[in-house]
Design a protein around this motif. Sequence first.
Motif, PDB file in Angstrom:
ATOM      1  N   GLN A   1     -37.994 -75.330 -29.345  1.00  0.00           N
ATOM      2  CA  GLN A   1     -37.641 -73.915 -29.379  1.00  0.00           C
ATOM      3  C   GLN A   1     -36.483 -73.678 -28.433  1.00  0.00           C
ATOM      4  N   SER A   2     -35.581 -72.776 -28.838  1.00  0.00           N
ATOM      5  CA  SER A   2     -34.438 -72.491 -27.983  1.00  0.00           C
ATOM      6  C   SER A   2     -34.703 -71.256 -27.138  1.00  0.00           C
ATOM      7  N   ARG A   3     -34.012 -71.214 -26.030  1.00  0.00           N
ATOM      8  CA  ARG A   3     -34.050 -70.049 -25.167  1.00  0.00           C
ATOM      9  C   ARG A   3     -32.719 -69.339 -25.317  1.00  0.00           C
ATOM     10  N   ARG A   4     -32.777 -68.048 -25.542  1.00  0.00           N
ATOM     11  CA  ARG A   4     -31.580 -67.235 -25.702  1.00  0.00           C
ATOM     12  C   ARG A   4     -31.561 -66.189 -24.597  1.00  0.00           C
ATOM     13  N   ASP A   5     -30.456 -66.107 -23.870  1.00  0.00           N
ATOM     14  CA  ASP A   5     -30.300 -65.168 -22.759  1.00  0.00           C
ATOM     15  C   ASP A   5     -29.385 -64.024 -23.167  1.00  0.00           C
ATOM     16  N   PHE A   6     -29.803 -62.801 -22.839  1.00  0.00           N
ATOM     17  CA  PHE A   6     -29.011 -61.612 -23.134  1.00  0.00           C
ATOM     18  C   PHE A   6     -28.988 -60.694 -21.920  1.00  0.00           C
ATOM     19  N   ASP A   7     -27.808 -60.142 -21.647  1.00  0.00           N
ATOM     20  CA  ASP A   7     -27.661 -59.097 -20.639  1.00  0.00           C
ATOM     21  C   ASP A   7     -27.527 -57.784 -21.400  1.00  0.00           C
ATOM     22  N   VAL A   8     -28.472 -56.880 -21.187  1.00  0.00           N
ATOM     23  CA  VAL A   8     -28.441 -55.586 -21.851  1.00  0.00           C
ATOM     24  C   VAL A   8     -28.232 -54.524 -20.782  1.00  0.00           C
ATOM     25  N   SER A   9     -27.155 -53.738 -20.932  1.00  0.00           N
ATOM     26  CA  SER A   9     -26.908 -52.664 -19.976  1.00  0.00           C
ATOM     27  C   SER A   9     -26.962 -51.327 -20.704  1.00  0.00           C
ATOM     28  N   ALA A  10     -27.472 -50.340 -20.004  1.00  0.00           N
ATOM     29  CA  ALA A  10     -27.600 -48.990 -20.556  1.00  0.00           C
ATOM     30  C   ALA A  10     -26.721 -48.052 -19.746  1.00  0.00           C
ATOM     31  N   ARG A  11     -26.049 -47.187 -20.458  1.00  0.00           N
ATOM     32  CA  ARG A  11     -25.208 -46.187 -19.827  1.00  0.00           C
ATOM     33  C   ARG A  11     -25.094 -45.026 -20.799  1.00  0.00           C
TER      34      ARG A  11
END
Length: 139
Positions: free
Chosen positions: A35-45
């Motif tokens: 299984q792969s690991r996927r990284d995401f940066d989510v910013s809210a504004r």
Amino acid sequence: MSMFTRFTTSRNTAATVIAFGLAAIVGTGIVLVAQSRRDFDVSARKYSFRVSGNNNAEIRVMQNDLVHVTFTSEDIPHSFTIEDHADSHYRIMRRAEPGKAVSFDFRADTPGRFRFYCSLTIDDKCKDMQGTLIVETKP
């Protein structure tokens, strides 16, 4: 029978049971997939989400990926919410204060399109903040 002989016999028996178990799994066609690991940066504004630096508020992964999200807010408190209901298998609600990142992981085990949004009511326009989690079926 000496203590050493009993220990060795028990250890060999355990190894044999494990070997037969693995052979049975392989013999039935079950294949373990990495299984792969996927990284995401989510910013809210006010009043949108950005995913990994893009204005397109979309998280796209493959089924069974481990998804790691680092969620931040740039102005006022916001949330990253996916509700668990009839058309969504996921139940995620994380709140971020300005300048304080929140990280979380989940397994993307159910394929489909799932809406994420800000569920806070600090500002009326927060309800318009939304994005999409897309979980694609592996071929």
